[in-house]
Motif scaffolding. Structure first.
Motif, PDB file in Angstrom:
ATOM      1  N   GLY A  75       0.782  -1.229   0.000  1.00  0.00           N
ATOM      2  CA  GLY A  75       0.000   0.000   0.000  1.00  0.00           C
ATOM      3  C   GLY A  75       0.813   1.279   0.000  1.00  0.00           C
ATOM      4  N   LYS A  76       2.103   1.205  -0.304  1.00  0.00           N
ATOM      5  CA  LYS A  76       2.950   2.400  -0.282  1.00  0.00           C
ATOM      6  C   LYS A  76       4.180   2.192  -1.166  1.00  0.00           C
ATOM      7  CE  LYS A  76       5.396   5.430   3.033  1.00  0.00           C
ATOM      8  NZ  LYS A  76       4.596   6.659   2.854  1.00  0.00           N
ATOM      9  N   LYS A  77       4.625   3.270  -1.818  1.00  0.00           N
ATOM     10  CA  LYS A  77       5.869   3.261  -2.586  1.00  0.00           C
ATOM     11  C   LYS A  77       6.850   4.223  -1.919  1.00  0.00           C
ATOM     12  CE  LYS A  77       3.438   2.502  -6.996  1.00  0.00           C
ATOM     13  NZ  LYS A  77       3.880   1.129  -7.279  1.00  0.00           N
ATOM     14  N   VAL A  78       8.098   3.785  -1.795  1.00  0.00           N
ATOM     15  CA  VAL A  78       9.121   4.654  -1.211  1.00  0.00           C
ATOM     16  C   VAL A  78      10.316   4.712  -2.158  1.00  0.00           C
ATOM     17  CG1 VAL A  78       8.399   4.162   1.155  1.00  0.00           C
ATOM     18  CG2 VAL A  78      10.230   2.793   0.109  1.00  0.00           C
ATOM     19  N   SER A  79      11.129   5.733  -1.987  1.00  0.00           N
ATOM     20  CA  SER A  79      12.314   5.870  -2.845  1.00  0.00           C
ATOM     21  C   SER A  79      13.385   4.865  -2.423  1.00  0.00           C
ATOM     22  CB  SER A  79      12.879   7.286  -2.743  1.00  0.00           C
ATOM     23  OG  SER A  79      13.447   7.507  -1.459  1.00  0.00           O
ATOM     24  N   GLY A  80      14.277   4.582  -3.345  1.00  0.00           N
ATOM     25  CA  GLY A  80      15.388   3.703  -3.029  1.00  0.00           C
ATOM     26  C   GLY A  80      16.271   4.277  -1.935  1.00  0.00           C
ATOM     27  N   GLU A  81      16.419   5.592  -1.931  1.00  0.00           N
ATOM     28  CA  GLU A  81      17.237   6.259  -0.908  1.00  0.00           C
ATOM     29  C   GLU A  81      16.593   6.103   0.468  1.00  0.00           C
ATOM     30  OE1 GLU A  81      20.557   7.937   0.427  1.00  0.00           O
ATOM     31  OE2 GLU A  81      20.230   7.688  -1.736  1.00  0.00           O
ATOM     32  N   GLU A  82      15.275   6.228   0.527  1.00  0.00           N
ATOM     33  CA  GLU A  82      14.579   6.065   1.802  1.00  0.00           C
ATOM     34  C   GLU A  82      14.710   4.632   2.314  1.00  0.00           C
ATOM     35  OE1 GLU A  82      10.001   6.277   3.524  1.00  0.00           O
ATOM     36  OE2 GLU A  82      10.621   7.710   1.964  1.00  0.00           O
ATOM     37  N   PHE A  83      14.535   3.675   1.421  1.00  0.00           N
ATOM     38  CA  PHE A  83      14.665   2.270   1.819  1.00  0.00           C
ATOM     39  C   PHE A  83      16.087   1.975   2.272  1.00  0.00           C
ATOM     40  CE2 PHE A  83      15.126  -2.290   1.223  1.00  0.00           C
ATOM     41  CZ  PHE A  83      13.915  -2.781   1.698  1.00  0.00           C
ATOM     42  N   ARG A  84      17.045   2.535   1.573  1.00  0.00           N
ATOM     43  CA  ARG A  84      18.455   2.378   1.970  1.00  0.00           C
ATOM     44  C   ARG A  84      18.672   2.838   3.404  1.00  0.00           C
ATOM     45  NH1 ARG A  84      23.122   6.720   0.304  1.00  0.00           N
ATOM     46  NH2 ARG A  84      24.790   5.803   1.553  1.00  0.00           N
ATOM     47  N   ASN A  85      18.093   3.987   3.752  1.00  0.00           N
ATOM     48  CA  ASN A  85      18.263   4.528   5.099  1.00  0.00           C
ATOM     49  C   ASN A  85      17.596   3.649   6.167  1.00  0.00           C
ATOM     50  OD1 ASN A  85      19.732   6.719   4.142  1.00  0.00           O
ATOM     51  ND2 ASN A  85      17.902   7.988   3.869  1.00  0.00           N
TER      52      ASN A  85
END
Length: 297
Positions: free
Chosen positions: A223-233
């Motif tokens: 139910g949500k999309k996040v940026s690769g940078e956010e997931f990395r963090n």
């Protein structure tokens, strides 16, 4: 009579030229004081760049790589001032001395000073404006094209270029395994409002989109999309160039590169320097279309 006349003439000369003498002395002191302040300001700028460099790049790197970093640091300082942004910070003299010891400190300090002085006032320009120059430690083999994520293309000189030397770095590749439970708990802690399934890793998180250099742009969560940078963090990964796969009941995460991937790879710059490239050649390789010029104040 002659002696008295000489005395009178001397007094007259002194009276006539005294105002000029006073003016000369006062102005001379003022000029010397002003000149001294100018030197102090110049020295202060030099010192600031020295301790910025000490904070930004491994001190074992080649001199030409450091000269490239000196131009980057000076450009980013000038850009920050021009755009009223927070300025980058370095280590203190005391921190650097404590880290290195007195003898090694002096050796490194002298090397950094020469890098700053040999690139005095030089900044990177793009279309007659000072350029902001992002950099990172190790790329995933190619640096990133900023236009892949920036529709306005605000830094058109940040193009994807080869940095194949980075594959030799000990920080190029990291493989780690974590349990599915730990993987889920980390996601749940970061996104408490989302409902993560217990066993299906693909449904917990999956890569939806990558850029032209294989860095992750979008990660699908329930139910949500996040940026690769956010997931990395969230997972404290070395870079946003990663892949995830369930293996033997665990989650295997493979990460390539170290840092965000834009602009100069410091490791790649150091390898170029070892091969004989100058700092200008290094900068012009990693930042397409820039020109190195002296900043006029």
């Amino acid at each position: 009579m002659m002696e008295r006349l000489k005395t009178v003439l001397s007094l007259v000369i002194i009276i006539i030229f005294l105002p000029y003498l006073v003016t000369f002395v006062v102005q001379g002191d003022f000029l010397n004081h002003t000149q001294g302040r100018g030197e102090e300001l110049s020295e202060s700028d030099t010192e600031r760049l020295i301790f910025l460099l000490a904070n930004e790049m491994p001190l074992t790197y080649e001199k030409e790589a450091f000269k490239a970093q000196a131009v980057i640091a000076r450009s980013n300082l000038a850009y920050a001032k021009e755009h009223d942004q927070a300025e980058p910070e370095g280590v203190s003299r005391e921190e650097m001395r404590e880290r290195l010891g007195v003898e090694e400190f002096q050796k490194c300090y002298d090397m950094l000073r020469s890098c700053v002085e040999e690139t005095a006032n030089e900044v990177a320009m793009y279309k007659k404006k000072v350029a902001h120059l992002p950099y990172h430690f190790v790329s995933a083999g190619r640096t990133r094209n900023l236009s892949d994520v920036d529709e306005k293309d605000s830094m058109p000189y940040i193009k994807s270029v080869s940095s194949a030397q980075d594959l030799q770095s000990e920080r190029f590749l990291k493989i780690e395994f974590i349990s599915k439970k730990q993987f889920r708990n980390t996601l749940k802690e970061a996104y408490p409002d989302l409902d993560f399934p217990e066993n299906d890793v693909e449904k917990m998180a999956s890569v939806e989109k990558r850029d032209s250099s294989s860095y992750v742009l979008v990660v699908n969560l329930p139910g949500k999309k996040v940026s690769g940078e956010e997931f990395r963090n969230v997972f404290s990964l070395h870079s946003p160039c990663f892949s995830m796969k369930e293996t033997d009941g665990q989650v295997r995460i493979v990460t390539k590169g170290y840092g965000q991937g834009y602009g100069m790879s410091q490791y790649g710059a150091n390898e170029m320097a070892k091969e004989g490239s100058t700092y200008r050649e290094i900068l012009e390789h990693y930042y397409s279309g820039i020109r190195i010029k002296e900043l006029r104040t």
